[in-house]
Design an enzyme around this catalytic site. Structure first.
Site, PDB file in Angstrom:
ATOM      1  N   GLY A 265     -15.371  28.051  58.225  1.00 22.41           N
ATOM      2  CA  GLY A 265     -15.916  27.150  59.237  1.00 22.41           C
ATOM      3  C   GLY A 265     -15.444  25.735  58.984  1.00 22.41           C
ATOM      4  O   GLY A 265     -14.773  25.451  57.991  1.00 22.41           O
ATOM      5  N   GLY A 266     -15.798  24.827  59.877  1.00 23.78           N
ATOM      6  CA  GLY A 266     -15.414  23.435  59.743  1.00 23.78           C
ATOM      7  C   GLY A 266     -16.340  22.669  58.821  1.00 23.78           C
ATOM      8  O   GLY A 266     -17.302  23.212  58.272  1.00 23.78           O
TER       9      GLY A 266
ATOM     10  N   ARG B 130     -19.261  20.576  57.430  1.00 26.20           N
ATOM     11  CA  ARG B 130     -20.684  20.463  57.737  1.00 26.20           C
ATOM     12  C   ARG B 130     -21.134  21.450  58.820  1.00 26.20           C
ATOM     13  O   ARG B 130     -22.085  21.208  59.542  1.00 26.20           O
ATOM     14  CB  ARG B 130     -21.022  19.035  58.192  1.00 26.20           C
ATOM     15  CG  ARG B 130     -20.778  17.967  57.140  1.00 26.20           C
ATOM     16  CD  ARG B 130     -21.654  18.183  55.930  1.00 26.20           C
ATOM     17  NE  ARG B 130     -21.597  17.045  55.004  1.00 26.20           N
ATOM     18  CZ  ARG B 130     -22.212  17.009  53.842  1.00 26.20           C
ATOM     19  NH1 ARG B 130     -22.922  18.051  53.439  1.00 26.20           N
ATOM     20  NH2 ARG B 130     -22.121  15.965  53.042  1.00 26.20           N
TER      21      ARG B 130
ATOM     22  N   THR C 131     -15.542  25.237  42.596  1.00 23.68           N
ATOM     23  CA  THR C 131     -14.134  24.930  42.347  1.00 23.68           C
ATOM     24  C   THR C 131     -13.834  23.447  42.457  1.00 23.68           C
ATOM     25  O   THR C 131     -12.718  23.022  42.154  1.00 23.68           O
ATOM     26  CB  THR C 131     -13.239  25.693  43.337  1.00 23.68           C
ATOM     27  OG1 THR C 131     -13.634  25.347  44.675  1.00 23.68           O
ATOM     28  CG2 THR C 131     -13.365  27.193  43.138  1.00 23.68           C
TER      29      THR C 131
ATOM     30  N   HIS D  72     -26.264  20.666  46.825  1.00 21.07           N
ATOM     31  CA  HIS D  72     -26.020  22.101  46.673  1.00 21.07           C
ATOM     32  C   HIS D  72     -26.866  22.678  45.540  1.00 21.07           C
ATOM     33  O   HIS D  72     -27.432  23.768  45.677  1.00 21.07           O
ATOM     34  CB  HIS D  72     -24.537  22.358  46.402  1.00 21.07           C
ATOM     35  CG  HIS D  72     -23.688  22.343  47.636  1.00 21.07           C
ATOM     36  ND1 HIS D  72     -23.004  23.442  48.079  1.00 21.07           N
ATOM     37  CD2 HIS D  72     -23.443  21.369  48.539  1.00 21.07           C
ATOM     38  CE1 HIS D  72     -22.350  23.142  49.187  1.00 21.07           C
ATOM     39  NE2 HIS D  72     -22.603  21.881  49.482  1.00 21.07           N
TER      40      HIS D  72
ATOM     41  N   ARG E 199     -30.003  25.799  45.549  1.00 18.86           N
ATOM     42  CA  ARG E 199     -29.800  27.110  44.928  1.00 18.86           C
ATOM     43  C   ARG E 199     -31.003  27.509  44.088  1.00 18.86           C
ATOM     44  O   ARG E 199     -31.649  26.654  43.480  1.00 18.86           O
ATOM     45  CB  ARG E 199     -28.534  27.090  44.054  1.00 18.86           C
ATOM     46  CG  ARG E 199     -27.264  26.789  44.820  1.00 18.86           C
ATOM     47  CD  ARG E 199     -26.046  27.156  44.012  1.00 18.86           C
ATOM     48  NE  ARG E 199     -25.871  26.370  42.820  1.00 18.86           N
ATOM     49  CZ  ARG E 199     -25.096  25.292  42.726  1.00 18.86           C
ATOM     50  NH1 ARG E 199     -24.445  24.866  43.796  1.00 18.86           N
ATOM     51  NH2 ARG E 199     -24.975  24.633  41.595  1.00 18.86           N
TER      52      ARG E 199
END
Length: 400
Positions: free
Chosen positions: A229-230, A232, A254, A271, A275
């Site tokens: 996807g693009g 955001r 990564t 992020h 999680r």
């Protein structure tokens, strides 16, 4: 043991009264869900909801034989009328076991939120676990025997499913049924089915009768998934949702750490906060050894940053180096990664970017990266059972 789901929705039902959201606006007809209530072998009613007697009649059952009514959670709102002939509703204290005249044994399971879960064992030995909305079992020990069926708030508390898997309470043949379904999934039926299938669970319409312990094909969790996807678009969140019901996940970042880049640090922090705490993180671009190992599911975020590192290593940004063999060196690295994806035995979810649909890069190196990422995405996707394109937060299934 026969289980009839008189309702499968959240306590307020779906659609919620007076709610103008998109999910409620489209939850009509067969997509509408009454508040969750379970009728077990016509003898036990778990949760008393408005219209329970009528819901049972529509499903071809009667509440006349019900000998026990148990509640799992505090019921807000107006009082629910008790249908004539039913015993008074109550709750079993945590840890206590109740034996019904029908031969069913009901044990109260403590929760981490207000409410009570119930483990129901039939006279023949089939075992059912039913959890209240927004709650997860507290203090479960490992090494438990797997239930034949688990009925729970899969969308609202995916960590509860992960916890049950970690203790062995959900096994390879456990039928996981999602209930207490609210308006959290804006796409309705298709999006709900996709999210539940990724968790090894399923939803059924109100009034469905299931046989606990009867063979049912457990939803096949895709072993390799690519989410593209693009910027955001919601692709990382979609990827994380696909593994949120697993007790342990290796998150491979990564992008690594960038000294002095506060904006990048903010992205990484966001992020990490999203999680589950049980996930481990590895900051590396060395993906081939990870894919070759046995272990828990892997989430790779993302392939575009892996490609950036690979192009750095072979000097692909420089036109002369690229022409002198950098292109071959990069293709070898990509082929090695694709082969590792093909041969891996781990569950893998990878995130990548779609960069070839917008403005043409102004530099030769920019166009080179765009082209090579397109090739990498195509080769990686060819090895995946499931491929998703995320646009404006909506996941479109390209391969399933």
């Amino acid at each position: 043991m026969e289980l009839t789901l008189l309702g499968t929705g959240a306590p307020a039902g779906l659609p919620r009264p007076d709610c103008p959201c998109a999910a409620c606006a489209t939850a009509r007809g067969a997509s509408a869900r009454a508040a969750t209530a379970l009728l077990v072998d016509g003898a036990l009613l778990l949760d008393l909801t408005p219209g329970a007697a009528l819901a049972a009649a529509r499903a071809g059952h009667s509440l006349v034989g019900v000998r026990q009514v148990l509640l799992t959670h505090p019921h807000d709102g107006p009082a629910v009328d008790l249908p004539a002939g039913l015993p008074a509703a109550g709750r079993v204290p945590d840890g206590r076991e109740l034996t019904l005249i029908s031969g069913h044994r009901v044990r109260a399971i403590p929760m981490d939120q207000p409410g009570t879960g119930y483990e129901v064992t039939s006279p023949e030995g089939e075992r059912l676990l039913y959890l209240p909305p927004g709650a997860s079992p507290a203090g479960l020990a490992e090494g438990r025997a797997a239930y034949d069926m688990v009925v729970a708030d899969v969308v609202g508390r995916p960590d509860a499913i992960a916890r049950l898997r970690a203790t062995g309470a959900i096994g390879a043949t456990t039928d996981v049924i999602a209930v207490h379904i609210d308006h959290d999934v804006a796409g309705g039926g298709p999006d709900l089915g996709r999210r539940l299938a990724a968790a090894g669970a399923r939803a059924v319409p109100d009034g469905t009768t299931l046989i606990v312990g009867e063979y049912h094909a457990v939803p096949d969790i895709p072993r390799r998934t690519l989410v593209t996807g693009g910027a955001r678009s919601g692709k990382s969140l979609e990827a994380e949702r696909r593994l949120e019901t697993f007790p342990e996940v290796l998150y491979v970042a990564t992008g690594g750490h960038r000294e002095g880049d506060t904006e990048w640090a903010g992205r990484i922090s966001l992020h990490r906060e999203r999680r589950p705490g049980s996930w481990r993180t590895s900051e590396t671009c060395d993906l081939v050894p990870i894919l070759a190992e046995e272990g828990p599911p892997v989430l790779i975020d993302c392939l575009s940053l892996w490609l950036t590192d690979a192009m750095d290593r072979v000097g692909a940004w420089d036109d002369a180096t690229w022409a002198a063999g950098g292109d071959r060196a990069l293709r070898e690295r990509v082929a090695e990664l694709v082969a590792a994806v093909r041969q891996t035995t781990r569950t893998v979810v990878a995130v990548t970017n779609e960069v070839g649909s917008g403005v043409v890069p102004a530099t030769a190196s920019g166009r080179r990266f765009r082209d090579e990422l397109g090739r990498l995405n195509a080769a990686f996707a060819a090895e995946c059972e499931h491929v998703l394109l995320v646009v404006a937060g909506q996941a479109l299934v390209l391969r399933s």
